[in-house]
Design a protein around this motif. Structure first.
Motif, PDB file in Angstrom:
ATOM      1  N   ASP A  23      -1.320 -11.359 -13.832  1.00 42.13           N
ATOM      2  CA  ASP A  23      -0.926 -12.770 -13.775  1.00 42.13           C
ATOM      3  C   ASP A  23       0.443 -12.818 -13.106  1.00 42.13           C
ATOM      4  O   ASP A  23       0.895 -11.817 -12.551  1.00 42.13           O
ATOM      5  N   SER A  24       1.100 -13.938 -13.126  1.00 43.25           N
ATOM      6  CA  SER A  24       2.348 -14.082 -12.369  1.00 43.25           C
ATOM      7  C   SER A  24       3.484 -13.232 -12.927  1.00 43.25           C
ATOM      8  O   SER A  24       4.460 -12.961 -12.215  1.00 43.25           O
ATOM      9  N   ASP A  25       3.364 -12.780 -14.184  1.00 46.94           N
ATOM     10  CA  ASP A  25       4.472 -12.070 -14.831  1.00 46.94           C
ATOM     11  C   ASP A  25       4.166 -10.609 -15.159  1.00 46.94           C
ATOM     12  O   ASP A  25       5.066  -9.883 -15.602  1.00 46.94           O
ATOM     13  N   GLN A  26       2.924 -10.175 -14.995  1.00 45.79           N
ATOM     14  CA  GLN A  26       2.542  -8.843 -15.434  1.00 45.79           C
ATOM     15  C   GLN A  26       1.709  -8.138 -14.360  1.00 45.79           C
ATOM     16  O   GLN A  26       0.846  -8.767 -13.736  1.00 45.79           O
ATOM     17  N   SER A  27       1.991  -6.850 -14.192  1.00 41.20           N
ATOM     18  CA  SER A  27       1.303  -6.096 -13.146  1.00 41.20           C
ATOM     19  C   SER A  27       1.034  -4.667 -13.589  1.00 41.20           C
ATOM     20  O   SER A  27       1.583  -4.186 -14.587  1.00 41.20           O
ATOM     21  N   VAL A  28       0.193  -3.987 -12.807  1.00 42.49           N
ATOM     22  CA  VAL A  28      -0.108  -2.570 -13.006  1.00 42.49           C
ATOM     23  C   VAL A  28       0.071  -1.871 -11.667  1.00 42.49           C
ATOM     24  O   VAL A  28      -0.397  -2.359 -10.629  1.00 42.49           O
ATOM     25  N   LEU A  29       0.769  -0.732 -11.672  1.00 44.16           N
ATOM     26  CA  LEU A  29       0.927   0.067 -10.460  1.00 44.16           C
ATOM     27  C   LEU A  29      -0.241   1.029 -10.309  1.00 44.16           C
ATOM     28  O   LEU A  29      -0.718   1.598 -11.294  1.00 44.16           O
ATOM     29  N   VAL A  30      -0.683   1.219  -9.077  1.00 45.51           N
ATOM     30  CA  VAL A  30      -1.661   2.256  -8.761  1.00 45.51           C
ATOM     31  C   VAL A  30      -0.994   3.233  -7.803  1.00 45.51           C
ATOM     32  O   VAL A  30      -0.699   2.891  -6.654  1.00 45.51           O
ATOM     33  N   ASP A  31      -0.691   4.426  -8.300  1.00 46.79           N
ATOM     34  CA  ASP A  31      -0.056   5.512  -7.556  1.00 46.79           C
ATOM     35  C   ASP A  31       1.407   5.226  -7.250  1.00 46.79           C
ATOM     36  O   ASP A  31       1.851   4.069  -7.227  1.00 46.79           O
ATOM     37  N   ILE A  32       2.140   6.303  -7.035  1.00 49.52           N
ATOM     38  CA  ILE A  32       3.572   6.212  -6.746  1.00 49.52           C
ATOM     39  C   ILE A  32       3.919   7.404  -5.855  1.00 49.52           C
ATOM     40  O   ILE A  32       4.615   8.323  -6.245  1.00 49.52           O
ATOM     41  N   GLY A  33       3.387   7.360  -4.602  1.00 50.24           N
ATOM     42  CA  GLY A  33       3.399   8.523  -3.731  1.00 50.24           C
ATOM     43  C   GLY A  33       4.645   8.678  -2.883  1.00 50.24           C
ATOM     44  O   GLY A  33       5.423   7.749  -2.664  1.00 50.24           O
ATOM     45  N   LEU A  34       4.795   9.892  -2.369  1.00 48.46           N
ATOM     46  CA  LEU A  34       5.906  10.252  -1.516  1.00 48.46           C
ATOM     47  C   LEU A  34       5.553   9.971  -0.064  1.00 48.46           C
ATOM     48  O   LEU A  34       4.433  10.221   0.375  1.00 48.46           O
ATOM     49  N   PHE A  35       6.523   9.445   0.685  1.00 49.32           N
ATOM     50  CA  PHE A  35       6.341   9.286   2.129  1.00 49.32           C
ATOM     51  C   PHE A  35       6.573  10.628   2.809  1.00 49.32           C
ATOM     52  O   PHE A  35       7.478  11.381   2.433  1.00 49.32           O
ATOM     53  N   GLN A  36       5.765  10.927   3.828  1.00 51.10           N
ATOM     54  CA  GLN A  36       5.873  12.193   4.533  1.00 51.10           C
ATOM     55  C   GLN A  36       5.850  11.968   6.040  1.00 51.10           C
ATOM     56  O   GLN A  36       5.317  10.972   6.523  1.00 51.10           O
ATOM     57  N   GLY A  37       6.417  12.913   6.770  1.00 54.63           N
ATOM     58  CA  GLY A  37       6.417  12.835   8.223  1.00 54.63           C
ATOM     59  C   GLY A  37       7.208  11.646   8.716  1.00 54.63           C
ATOM     60  O   GLY A  37       8.258  11.292   8.181  1.00 54.63           O
ATOM     61  N   ALA A  38       6.694  10.991   9.763  1.00 50.75           N
ATOM     62  CA  ALA A  38       7.416   9.891  10.397  1.00 50.75           C
ATOM     63  C   ALA A  38       7.045   8.538   9.809  1.00 50.75           C
ATOM     64  O   ALA A  38       7.448   7.504  10.328  1.00 50.75           O
ATOM     65  N   GLU A  39       6.265   8.541   8.736  1.00 55.03           N
ATOM     66  CA  GLU A  39       5.728   7.274   8.244  1.00 55.03           C
ATOM     67  C   GLU A  39       6.746   6.497   7.418  1.00 55.03           C
ATOM     68  O   GLU A  39       7.579   7.062   6.723  1.00 55.03           O
ATOM     69  N   THR A  40       6.656   5.191   7.490  1.00 57.46           N
ATOM     70  CA  THR A  40       7.529   4.306   6.730  1.00 57.46           C
ATOM     71  C   THR A  40       6.700   3.325   5.942  1.00 57.46           C
ATOM     72  O   THR A  40       5.555   3.049   6.257  1.00 57.46           O
ATOM     73  N   SER A  41       7.276   2.792   4.909  1.00 57.74           N
ATOM     74  CA  SER A  41       6.577   1.781   4.111  1.00 57.74           C
ATOM     75  C   SER A  41       6.820   0.411   4.711  1.00 57.74           C
ATOM     76  O   SER A  41       7.672   0.218   5.557  1.00 57.74           O
ATOM     77  N   GLY A  42       6.090  -0.552   4.221  1.00 56.83           N
ATOM     78  CA  GLY A  42       6.244  -1.912   4.705  1.00 56.83           C
ATOM     79  C   GLY A  42       7.614  -2.491   4.399  1.00 56.83           C
ATOM     80  O   GLY A  42       8.059  -3.434   5.033  1.00 56.83           O
ATOM     81  N   TYR A 386      -6.035  16.674   7.772  1.00 60.00           N
ATOM     82  CA  TYR A 386      -5.346  15.646   8.554  1.00 60.00           C
ATOM     83  C   TYR A 386      -3.891  16.045   8.781  1.00 60.00           C
ATOM     84  O   TYR A 386      -3.218  16.555   7.879  1.00 60.00           O
ATOM     85  N   GLN A 387      -3.384  15.817   9.998  1.00 59.50           N
ATOM     86  CA  GLN A 387      -1.985  16.091  10.342  1.00 59.50           C
ATOM     87  C   GLN A 387      -1.292  14.771  10.677  1.00 59.50           C
ATOM     88  O   GLN A 387      -1.565  14.161  11.706  1.00 59.50           O
ATOM     89  N   ALA A 388      -0.426  14.331   9.798  1.00 60.50           N
ATOM     90  CA  ALA A 388       0.233  13.030   9.966  1.00 60.50           C
ATOM     91  C   ALA A 388       1.248  13.069  11.101  1.00 60.50           C
ATOM     92  O   ALA A 388       1.825  14.108  11.418  1.00 60.50           O
ATOM     93  N   ALA A 389       1.454  11.918  11.717  1.00 68.33           N
ATOM     94  CA  ALA A 389       2.451  11.799  12.781  1.00 68.33           C
ATOM     95  C   ALA A 389       3.819  12.216  12.266  1.00 68.33           C
ATOM     96  O   ALA A 389       4.202  11.899  11.139  1.00 68.33           O
ATOM     97  N   GLY A 390       4.558  12.941  13.126  1.00 66.26           N
ATOM     98  CA  GLY A 390       5.899  13.367  12.754  1.00 66.26           C
ATOM     99  C   GLY A 390       5.967  14.678  12.018  1.00 66.26           C
ATOM    100  O   GLY A 390       7.064  15.148  11.699  1.00 66.26           O
ATOM    101  N   THR A 391       4.824  15.300  11.734  1.00 64.08           N
ATOM    102  CA  THR A 391       4.818  16.584  11.048  1.00 64.08           C
ATOM    103  C   THR A 391       4.680  17.712  12.068  1.00 64.08           C
ATOM    104  O   THR A 391       4.108  17.525  13.151  1.00 64.08           O
ATOM    105  N   PRO A 392       5.172  18.918  11.748  1.00 59.65           N
ATOM    106  CA  PRO A 392       4.994  20.055  12.659  1.00 59.65           C
ATOM    107  C   PRO A 392       3.528  20.348  12.953  1.00 59.65           C
ATOM    108  O   PRO A 392       3.191  20.768  14.063  1.00 59.65           O
ATOM    109  N   GLY A 393       2.659  20.119  11.966  1.00 59.70           N
ATOM    110  CA  GLY A 393       1.236  20.345  12.201  1.00 59.70           C
ATOM    111  C   GLY A 393       0.700  19.486  13.327  1.00 59.70           C
ATOM    112  O   GLY A 393      -0.052  19.956  14.187  1.00 59.70           O
ATOM    113  N   ARG A 394       1.085  18.211  13.350  1.00 57.95           N
ATOM    114  CA  ARG A 394       0.657  17.320  14.424  1.00 57.95           C
ATOM    115  C   ARG A 394       1.221  17.802  15.767  1.00 57.95           C
ATOM    116  O   ARG A 394       0.533  17.762  16.790  1.00 57.95           O
TER     117      ARG A 394
END
Length: 478
Positions: A23-42, A386-394
């Motif tokens: 509802d407008s006051d209560q929420s649930v989080l799904v996952d809390i992951g680490l950013f890797q490589g060249a990726e950024t969050s919104g 999978y090799q994400a952008a910005g990683t040595p594997g890519r």
């Protein structure tokens, strides 16, 4: 539709984190992951941003789909930010999660034993392990709303789950029902993955948050990709070099061990290579080196969770085989032996297979092997994930066939003379066809689908295909 905020896995495939508002006051989080490589969050967080950069005041609980670092890596920072709610995950994930968090703390935060213990004790006090397919009510602080949680097998790694939330409040009414089902796919696995049960679609979803890692391509089937793995290894081992396989410590390493055991079992007494002195070597003579203490610990937990394996794996065990702990495997634990092994492989004339983390070559012991062996023409690098952008594997994939191609490690150039191969079929992610089937097999289709956890082209391609197949459904790319 219920409001969902996406705090990660928006501009790429890492940093998974989504917030479902009950509802407008209560929420649930799904996952809390680490950013890797060249990726950024919104929100503009870069790959080095670990602190929680969004408001936690509404968050009542956290649900973890699986224990890969790009889904749980910021958990210590969530606890440090004051989150004291329940942390739900499957029972296998609950067994694996402390190992992941301990390693993440040692690598990225501190080696102070008392600090690590305090974090793990805190985690243990909040962790709520769940069986698959059982409904659980999440306690909410406010009145007037309720939410139930159900975990279903996702087939990605052991313990992985997709999440079904059943939300009830005064504003929710879908198709005459006083509840709203929201499904978060987490990372879905490909059908018939080693050790894992194939994911089955939920009966219904009013709203779906769907990963799209391979939304623009399909995978080979299991038999074909195993054949390609064997052929790639035979080709790589034919000149007595070393095959380096970068692999995540959890999931991919165990899957590779399972497939290698089967290849050896099926090809006993068949030649695969010759030493420089002309001695023929059979499959059962090949050294398989697992150089990852963490992978070794995960494999032990995998063995203890054999009741969660699929029927094929259980049959192999009952027939006397040991899919994850067969005699050709040598596990390296301490750092001194690791360095000795790297040095030995630089000099040796006997073929070997090395599996080491990290899967994207962004750290871990695989880096020392690559530094030492990338310049040797007899050696091979075999990518199975999978090799994400910005990683040595890519970068290795992009530049290995370019004149004077190189990769950077620790500010230095390393020339790539080794042969480089990729078997995409060994991804632990569902392919395009599998993602579409996940929706198709729902009896009650979602009215709205959020596409996350994919590169732009993958999301765009998958969005078009879903809209063609289900024109009544709204498909959004956050």
């Amino acid at each position: 539709m219920l409001d969902i905020k996406h705090h990660g896995a928006v501009q790429g495939v890492t940093g998974s984190c989504h917030e479902l508002f009950v509802d407008s006051d209560q929420s649930v989080l799904v996952d809390i992951g680490l950013f890797q490589g060249a990726e950024t969050s919104g929100s503009g967080a870069d790959s080095n941003s670990l602190e929680i950069d969004f408001d936690l005041s509404a968050v009542q609980a956290l649900v973890i789909t699986h224990v890969h670092i790009d889904h749980v890596g910021r958990l210590p920072y969530l606890l440090a930010a004051g989150f004291t709610g329940p942390i739900y995950c499957s029972k296998p994930s609950a067994a694996l999660l402390p190992l992941v968090i301990e390693d993440a703390l040692k690598v990225g935060v501190t080696r102070n034993a008392s600090i690590i213990k305090a974090c793990l004790d805190r985690l243990a006090s909040q962790l709520v392990p769940l069986e698959y397919k059982e409904w659980t009510s999440i306690p909410l602080a406010g009145k007037g709303s309720s939410v139930q949680l159900r975990l279903c097998r996702a087939g990605h790694i052991l313990g992985s789950a997709y999440v079904v939330f059943r939300v009830k409040n005064s504003e929710v009414k879908t198709q005459g029902k006083r509840y709203h089902d929201v499904v978060f796919s987490g990372d879905l696995g490909a059908p018939y993955s080693p050790l894992l049960c194939t994911p089955q679609s939920p009966y219904r979803a009013d709203q779906l948050v769907l990963e799209s890692t391979y939304g623009d391509r399909n995978h080979e089937n299991r038999a074909t990709r195993r054949k390609h793995l064997q052929q790639s290894l035979e080709h790589a081992l034919s000149d007595s070099g070393t095959v380096l396989i970068p692999a995540f410590s959890i999931g991919r390493t165990q899957e590779l061990l399972y497939e290698l055991e089967h290849i050896i079992h099926q090809n006993k007494h068949k030649a695969v290579s010759q030493t420089r002195s002309g001695v023929s070597l059979n499959w059962e003579d090949i050294d398989i080196i697992i150089d990852s203490p963490l992978a070794s610990r995960f494999t032990k937990v995998y063995l203890s969770l054999a009741n969660y394996w699929d029927d094929e794996a259980k049959r192999r065990v009952s027939s006397g085989r040991h899919p994850l702990s067969f005699e050709q495997v040598t596990t390296i634990d301490d750092h001194a032996t690791h360095l000795q092994t790297v040095s030995y492989l630089q000099r040796q004339t006997r073929p070997a297979i090395v599996i080491a983390a990290s899967g994207m070559c962004a750290g871990g012991r695989i880096v020392n092997y690559l530094k030492a062996l990338l310049g040797g023409e007899r050696n091979d690098v075999l990518f199975v994930g999978y090799q994400a952008a910005g990683t040595p594997g890519r970068d290795i994939l992009r530049f290995h066939d370019k004149p004077n191609g190189y990769v950077m490690f620790d500010g230095e150039r390393y020339v790539i003379n080794a042969k480089v191969q990729q078997i995409s079929g060994y991804s632990a992610h569902a392919g395009q066809r599998d993602l579409l089937n996940f929706i198709k097999c729902m009896r009650v289709k979602p009215q709205k689908i959020h596409l996350v956890h994919g590169d732009d082209n993958a999301k765009r391609t998958l969005k078009g295909l879903i809209e063609m197949a289900h024109p009544e459904c709204e498909v959004v790319v956050p």
